[in-house]
Motif scaffolding. Structure first.
Motif, PDB file in Angstrom:
ATOM      1  N   ARG A 102       0.837  -1.134  -0.036  1.00 22.84           N
ATOM      2  CA  ARG A 102      -0.071   0.058   0.140  1.00 22.84           C
ATOM      3  C   ARG A 102       0.837   1.315  -0.046  1.00 22.84           C
ATOM      4  N   VAL A 134     -14.404   0.122  -4.346  1.00 28.05           N
ATOM      5  CA  VAL A 134     -14.354   0.366  -2.949  1.00 28.05           C
ATOM      6  C   VAL A 134     -15.438  -0.836  -2.305  1.00 28.05           C
ATOM      7  N   HIS A 151     -13.136  -4.036  -2.212  1.00 26.37           N
ATOM      8  CA  HIS A 151     -12.386  -3.988  -1.146  1.00 26.37           C
ATOM      9  C   HIS A 151     -13.270  -4.274   0.158  1.00 26.37           C
ATOM     10  N   LYS A 152     -14.164  -3.920   0.320  1.00 19.31           N
ATOM     11  CA  LYS A 152     -15.037  -4.294   1.661  1.00 19.31           C
ATOM     12  C   LYS A 152     -15.491  -5.732   1.382  1.00 19.31           C
ATOM     13  N   GLU A 178     -12.271  -7.575   2.511  1.00 19.61           N
ATOM     14  CA  GLU A 178     -11.997  -7.516   3.967  1.00 19.61           C
ATOM     15  C   GLU A 178     -12.848  -8.568   4.660  1.00 19.61           C
ATOM     16  N   ALA A 184     -16.570 -10.105  -4.063  1.00 16.08           N
ATOM     17  CA  ALA A 184     -15.238  -9.146  -4.398  1.00 16.08           C
ATOM     18  C   ALA A 184     -14.944  -9.378  -5.801  1.00 16.08           C
ATOM     19  N   HIS A 211      -5.382  -8.463  -0.225  1.00 17.85           N
ATOM     20  CA  HIS A 211      -5.032  -7.036   0.226  1.00 17.85           C
ATOM     21  C   HIS A 211      -4.708  -6.467  -1.124  1.00 17.85           C
ATOM     22  N   VAL A 216      -6.663  -5.929  -3.629  1.00 13.51           N
ATOM     23  CA  VAL A 216      -7.819  -5.437  -4.158  1.00 13.51           C
ATOM     24  C   VAL A 216      -7.920  -3.898  -3.592  1.00 13.51           C
ATOM     25  N   GLU A 217      -7.281  -3.688  -2.454  1.00 13.02           N
ATOM     26  CA  GLU A 217      -7.321  -2.352  -1.948  1.00 13.02           C
ATOM     27  C   GLU A 217      -6.214  -1.620  -2.576  1.00 13.02           C
ATOM     28  N   ASN A 218      -5.016  -2.042  -2.860  1.00  9.09           N
ATOM     29  CA  ASN A 218      -4.088  -1.333  -3.596  1.00  9.09           C
ATOM     30  C   ASN A 218      -4.513  -0.997  -4.888  1.00  9.09           C
ATOM     31  N   GLY A 240      -7.476  -0.487  -5.867  1.00 12.65           N
ATOM     32  CA  GLY A 240      -8.370   0.456  -5.439  1.00 12.65           C
ATOM     33  C   GLY A 240      -8.119   1.897  -5.635  1.00 12.65           C
TER      34      GLY A 240
END
Lengths: 192, 112
Positions: A19, A78, A81-82, A85, A92, A165, A167-169, A171
């Motif tokens: 990240r 997003v 990402h949720k 998580e 996802a 993880h 997916v957030e990056n 995102g």
């Protein structure tokens, strides 16, 4: 024995390495797009009326629709990402592909715009305004394509429950692409 | 490395607010008042960008290092603008005149 990169085992800043790397990428992208937009702004302020007349030929409806598409695709990533998580792998995966679909719609609208504008003689070489227009939107479109490609690659790992993880990056990258368009839209389509 | 959980955010609500702001930023310039155009088109763009950064990118809840990186880079962009602007925006000053480079005719033959 699986190889674990040393960088992933520690963090000086408190942010996971991947990240933090994405934030550095965003910083470098701000310089690229920021430099382009600052240059555009300088020329635009200097050539006010002339460039305003050129900008009148951009398609505001298409630009507004594309803004809606990118904002919605930002929502989808997003939500992906949720879901990641919450370890909801299926959801996802679905949301990642909804985001990619949004990127695809954006590129199709862009293709339509370019085709129409070029057919009407508004090419990259017509004036400096159009040089900026094609450079800025072309560079942005390239970033959209790369984002779509990376999301597709990540989605296949997500489907197997691996590297969630990321997916957030991706995102964060995609939201940045959205933010760039949020500034491009008024500069190129609204200020006429 | 353990990840901190994000606080609960209603992403759909944020998206809806962004769409409302988008609508205002489109309608505002149609009224035709220059200052209103600046506020609605560009002011709202800044607000939208901050909302996307804060809530979608979770920058609101991110460690300070991310803020430091981004603010430093943005400061450099401002520096670029204000450092170059006097040269670009003015075409004459005390004892100097700069013709617009865009209007110079193309010279054939190569004398410099």
């Amino acid at each position: 024995m699986s190889h674990v990169p040393v960088a992933t085992l520690r963090s000086v800043t408190g942010i996971p390495t991947g990240r933090l790397a994405v934030w550095w990428v965003i910083a470098s992208e701000i310089v690229i797009f920021g430099g382009l937009l600052v240059s555009y702004l300088l020329f635009r302020l200097y050539h006010g009326e002339v460039w305003g007349a050129e900008a009148a030929h951009t398609n505001t409806v298409a630009g507004a629709f594309n803004t809606f598409v990118l904002l919605t695709s930002s929502l989808f990533i997003v939500l992906a990402h949720k879901a990641a998580e919450e370890k909801n792998i299926k959801k996802a995966f679905q949301f990642i592909w909804y985001t990619i679909a949004g990127g695809g719609v954006f590129m199709m609208v862009k293709a339509y715009e370019y085709t129409t504008e070029i057919l009407h003689g508004f090419t990259m070489f017509k004036s400096v305004f159009w040089s900026f227009y094609y450079t800025a939107t072309g560079l942005h479109g390239f970033h959209v394509l790369m984002g779509m490609l990376i999301m597709a690659i990540i989605s296949f790992d997500v489907k197997k429950g691996k590297n969630l993880h990321r997916v957030e990056n991706i995102g964060i990258y995609w939201h940045f692409v959205d933010v760039v368009w949020i500034f491009l839209f008024p500069l190129l389509y609204i200020a006429k | 490395m353990s990840e901190q959980a994000h606080p609960k955010i209603n992403y759909v609500k944020i998206w809806f607010v962004l769409l409302v702001l988008l609508t205002v930023s489109i309608i505002g310039p149609m009224i035709g008042i220059r200052s209103l155009t600046l506020i609605t088109a560009f002011g709202i763009a800044v607000v939208k960008a901050l909302m996307v950064c804060g809530y979608f990118m979770h920058l609101k809840f991110e460690k300070k290092i991310a803020w430091y990186i981004l603010i430093t880079i943005l400061a450099l962009m401002f520096l670029f603008f204000f450092a170059v602007a006097p040269d670009v925006m003015k075409h004459k000053g005390n004892n100097w005149v700069r013709p617009s480079p865009i209007l110079l005719p193309v010279q054939g033959g190569g004398h410099h």
